[in-house]
Design a protein around this motif. Structure first.
Motif, PDB file in Angstrom:
ATOM      1  N   ARG A  43       0.838  -1.216   0.000  1.00 56.53           N
ATOM      2  CA  ARG A  43       0.000   0.000   0.000  1.00 56.53           C
ATOM      3  C   ARG A  43       0.866   1.258   0.000  1.00 56.53           C
ATOM      4  O   ARG A  43       0.534   2.249  -0.647  1.00 56.53           O
ATOM      5  CB  ARG A  43      -0.939   0.000   1.198  1.00 56.53           C
ATOM      6  N   GLY A  47       1.276   4.262  -2.998  1.00 56.61           N
ATOM      7  CA  GLY A  47       0.932   5.641  -2.656  1.00 56.61           C
ATOM      8  C   GLY A  47      -0.450   5.783  -2.035  1.00 56.61           C
ATOM      9  O   GLY A  47      -1.041   6.866  -2.083  1.00 56.61           O
ATOM     10  N   ASN A  48      -0.963   4.715  -1.442  1.00 56.00           N
ATOM     11  CA  ASN A  48      -2.304   4.729  -0.854  1.00 56.00           C
ATOM     12  C   ASN A  48      -2.333   5.182   0.594  1.00 56.00           C
ATOM     13  O   ASN A  48      -3.392   5.160   1.219  1.00 56.00           O
ATOM     14  CB  ASN A  48      -2.939   3.335  -0.943  1.00 56.00           C
ATOM     15  N   LEU A  49      -1.182   5.551   1.146  1.00 57.76           N
ATOM     16  CA  LEU A  49      -1.121   5.921   2.556  1.00 57.76           C
ATOM     17  C   LEU A  49      -0.556   7.330   2.715  1.00 57.76           C
ATOM     18  O   LEU A  49       0.328   7.744   1.968  1.00 57.76           O
ATOM     19  CB  LEU A  49      -0.231   4.938   3.329  1.00 57.76           C
ATOM     20  N   THR A  50      -1.058   8.026   3.706  1.00 54.70           N
ATOM     21  CA  THR A  50      -0.503   9.341   4.024  1.00 54.70           C
ATOM     22  C   THR A  50       0.784   9.150   4.812  1.00 54.70           C
ATOM     23  O   THR A  50       1.066   8.058   5.323  1.00 54.70           O
ATOM     24  CB  THR A  50      -1.491  10.170   4.867  1.00 54.70           C
ATOM     25  N   ASP A  51       1.570  10.208   4.942  1.00 58.73           N
ATOM     26  CA  ASP A  51       2.800  10.139   5.723  1.00 58.73           C
ATOM     27  C   ASP A  51       2.502   9.750   7.169  1.00 58.73           C
ATOM     28  O   ASP A  51       3.242   8.984   7.787  1.00 58.73           O
ATOM     29  CB  ASP A  51       3.554  11.470   5.678  1.00 58.73           C
ATOM     30  N   GLU A  52       1.409  10.285   7.706  1.00 58.12           N
ATOM     31  CA  GLU A  52       1.026   9.961   9.083  1.00 58.12           C
ATOM     32  C   GLU A  52       0.675   8.476   9.222  1.00 58.12           C
ATOM     33  O   GLU A  52       1.060   7.824  10.187  1.00 58.12           O
ATOM     34  CB  GLU A  52      -0.165  10.825   9.507  1.00 58.12           C
ATOM     35  N   GLN A  53      -0.053   7.932   8.247  1.00 62.62           N
ATOM     36  CA  GLN A  53      -0.405   6.513   8.280  1.00 62.62           C
ATOM     37  C   GLN A  53       0.840   5.634   8.168  1.00 62.62           C
ATOM     38  O   GLN A  53       0.949   4.613   8.850  1.00 62.62           O
ATOM     39  CB  GLN A  53      -1.384   6.177   7.148  1.00 62.62           C
ATOM     40  N   GLU A  55       3.868   6.409   9.145  1.00 57.55           N
ATOM     41  CA  GLU A  55       4.563   6.504  10.433  1.00 57.55           C
ATOM     42  C   GLU A  55       3.887   5.621  11.475  1.00 57.55           C
ATOM     43  O   GLU A  55       4.549   4.869  12.203  1.00 57.55           O
ATOM     44  CB  GLU A  55       4.597   7.961  10.907  1.00 57.55           C
TER      45      GLU A  55
END
Length: 96
Positions: A43, A47-53, A55
């Motif tokens: 994922r 590119g399906n995740l934000t930087d926060e996700q 981390e």
């Protein structure tokens, strides 16, 4: 039972039952942990995740790996002990 069929018996040594059961449970947890880790990496690469996700998942996976190491130490198991041999199919967990 007929004479031509072997009887299957479980050798339940009271001193090894806990360790063997722990080994089986930890093997299943390790398999699931590795599958979840691969899914997270896939994922992330898509590119399906934000930087926060990313981390949050990274920290969670590290903590889970540490917990697995602690449990293995508690039951005197190594990562190799968790990689069950499935005979002609090979081992359950992939080699690193």
């Amino acid at each position: 039972m007929s004479a031509d069929k072997p009887r299957w018996r479980i050798a339940a040594d009271s001193e090894t039952v806990e360790r063997d059961l722990s080994r089986l449970v930890l093997t299943l947890i390790e398999l699931i942990r590795q599958l979840v880790e691969r899914q997270c990496v896939r994922r992330m690469e898509e590119g399906n995740l934000t930087d926060e996700q990313i981390e949050t998942l990274g920290v969670t996976l590290m903590r889970l790996e540490e917990a697995m190491e602690d449990l293995c130490d508690r039951f005197d198991l190594t990562p190799e002990d968790l990689n069950l041999d499935l005979g002609p199919l090979g081992t359950l967990l992939p080699s690193n």
